[in-house]
Design a protein around this motif. Structure first.
Motif, short mmCIF file in Angstrom:
data_model
loop_
_atom_site.label_atom_id
_atom_site.label_comp_id
_atom_site.label_asym_id
_atom_site.label_seq_id
_atom_site.Cartn_x
_atom_site.Cartn_y
_atom_site.Cartn_z
N THR A 263 0.83 -1.13 -0.10
CA THR A 263 0.05 -0.12 -0.07
C THR A 263 0.76 1.19 -0.01
O THR A 263 0.55 2.38 -0.89
CB THR A 263 -0.90 0.15 1.40
OG1 THR A 263 -1.74 -1.18 1.20
CG2 THR A 263 -1.95 1.26 1.36
N ALA A 264 1.79 1.10 0.63
CA ALA A 264 2.92 2.33 0.77
C ALA A 264 3.39 2.50 -0.59
O ALA A 264 3.52 3.71 -1.22
CB ALA A 264 4.08 2.26 1.78
N HIS B 103 1.58 4.48 -3.12
CA HIS B 103 1.17 6.01 -3.03
C HIS B 103 2.77 6.50 -2.83
O HIS B 103 3.14 7.46 -2.27
CB HIS B 103 0.41 6.30 -1.69
CG HIS B 103 -0.84 5.73 -1.62
ND1 HIS B 103 -1.81 6.47 -2.26
CD2 HIS B 103 -1.29 4.65 -1.01
CE1 HIS B 103 -3.05 5.78 -2.34
NE2 HIS B 103 -2.71 4.50 -1.51
N ARG C 22 1.96 10.65 1.98
CA ARG C 22 1.18 9.42 1.83
C ARG C 22 2.17 8.25 2.04
O ARG C 22 1.75 7.40 2.81
CB ARG C 22 0.24 9.45 0.82
CG ARG C 22 -0.80 8.29 0.80
CD ARG C 22 -1.83 8.38 1.83
NE ARG C 22 -2.65 7.14 1.91
CZ ARG C 22 -3.95 6.80 0.97
NH1 ARG C 22 -4.04 7.72 0.16
NH2 ARG C 22 -4.46 5.88 1.01
N GLU D 85 1.84 5.64 5.09
CA GLU D 85 1.47 4.18 4.83
C GLU D 85 2.67 3.21 5.40
O GLU D 85 2.52 2.00 5.87
CB GLU D 85 1.15 3.84 3.48
CG GLU D 85 0.09 4.62 2.82
CD GLU D 85 -1.32 4.16 3.49
OE1 GLU D 85 -1.58 2.83 4.22
OE2 GLU D 85 -2.23 4.90 3.48
N GLN E 86 1.78 3.08 9.01
CA GLN E 86 0.77 2.26 9.35
C GLN E 86 1.13 0.63 9.18
O GLN E 86 0.48 -0.07 9.98
CB GLN E 86 -0.38 2.85 8.42
CG GLN E 86 -1.15 3.97 8.78
CD GLN E 86 -1.71 3.88 10.20
OE1 GLN E 86 -1.20 4.63 11.10
NE2 GLN E 86 -2.85 3.41 10.15
#
Length: 304
Positions: free
Chosen positions: A255-256, A259, A265, A269, A272
């Motif tokens: 996901t990182a 982006h 972002r 991520e 996260q």
């Protein structure tokens, strides 16, 4: 004390310190007492500096201004502690300055055996020992940039290549490396060195070299000291390349990477996904990128 010798209660009071030196030369008992306190203050200051060096200050503690005022604060705290109860060392120093016998009680206070005197006889000079130099393969890889500017400039070419692979910007990688290593000064070292720019740990799947060191982690938002194994590399280029592979081959960071073109972002991520335990990890990296000093060097490199 009412004597002028007690004026050296502020570490910047050079006149008071000069009077202490003059009084000590005259073997004044009052001067010996004050000089002993100054010695103890110096010892406490060294302890405080070591404690600070053991921690990772991150972006907030990386500026020259912050370090300057921290040093001022530590020096004053050291003097204040020594001028009050202190650690009991001042009495030892005072007795040594006056060549007075040291009581068993004073020694016991410091957890040391009592002695009649604190004078130390010189040790006999030992014959020189031939120590074999380590083999080339055992030498520790070293890289210690002189300044944050040098850190950015030296990593920039490789960061551009790796950033292109990840689809992000080189300044993101350099700012992250700056936070992880304290601008190249606090890489996981151990006995062999690591050249580890991104604090990547050596899990069971890592087959390369590693170092085991103390590290600062956050558990339930509380900073704790732990020991952990980190990957070790031969160069900063290897570290950069492995960072890219580490993210690309790990599903938790997909996901990182989606982006990556958006630095904020991307960093959010990463945090996260659990890249670091520090709850302010992404914010600290963004703070480095937003600083005028960092942006100035990056803009020069982009223009050049």
């Amino acid at each position: 004390m009412n004597s002028q010798l007690s004026k050296a209660g502020i570490y910047t009071d050079f006149s008071g310190l000069a009077e202490l030196k003059a009084g000590a030369r005259k073997q004044s008992p009052q001067a010996r007492k004050e000089v002993a306190r100054q010695f103890e203050a110096m010892f406490i200051q060294i302890m405080l500096k070591s404690m600070r060096d053991a921690g990772n200050l991150g972006a907030e503690g990386s500026s020259d201004q912050v370090r300057f005022y921290q040093q001022m604060f530590d020096k004053q705290i050291a003097l204040d502690l020594a001028n009050n109860k202190g650690m009991g060392l001042a009495q030892v120093f005072e007795q040594q300055l006056g060549n007075e016998p040291r009581s068993a009680t004073a020694a016991a206070d410091l957890g040391m055996p009592g002695r009649r005197s604190f004078n130390v006889k010189p040790l006999p000079v030992a014959a020189p020992v031939n120590v074999a130099k380590p083999a080339a393969s055992e030498s520790k890889p070293t890289w210690s940039p002189d300044s944050p500017e040098d850190f950015i400039r030296e990593l920039w070419p490789m960061a551009k290549q790796v950033a292109q692979k990840l689809g992000t910007t080189p300044e993101v990688l350099i700012a992250q490396a700056a936070l992880e290593t304290g601008w190249g000064k606090k890489m996981p070292a151990g006995d062999k060195g690591s050249m580890n720019l991104f604090g990547i740990k050596a899990d069971s799947g890592w087959k390369g070299q590693k170092v085991n060191v103390s590290t600062l982690e956050y558990r339930e938002h509380i900073a704790v000291r732990e020991r952990a194994s980190f990957r070790a590399y031969e160069s900063t280029e290897q570290s950069m390349e492995d960072y890219a592979a580490f993210l690309q081959n790990n599903p938790r960071y997909q996901t990182a990477l989606k982006h990556a073109a958006d630095p904020e972002r991307f960093l959010h991520e990463l945090q996260q996904a659990g890249y670091a335990t520090d709850p302010r990890y992404a914010k600290k990296i963004k703070g480095i990128m937003a600083s005028e000093r960092f942006a100035g060097v990056v803009n020069q490199l982009k223009a050049g």
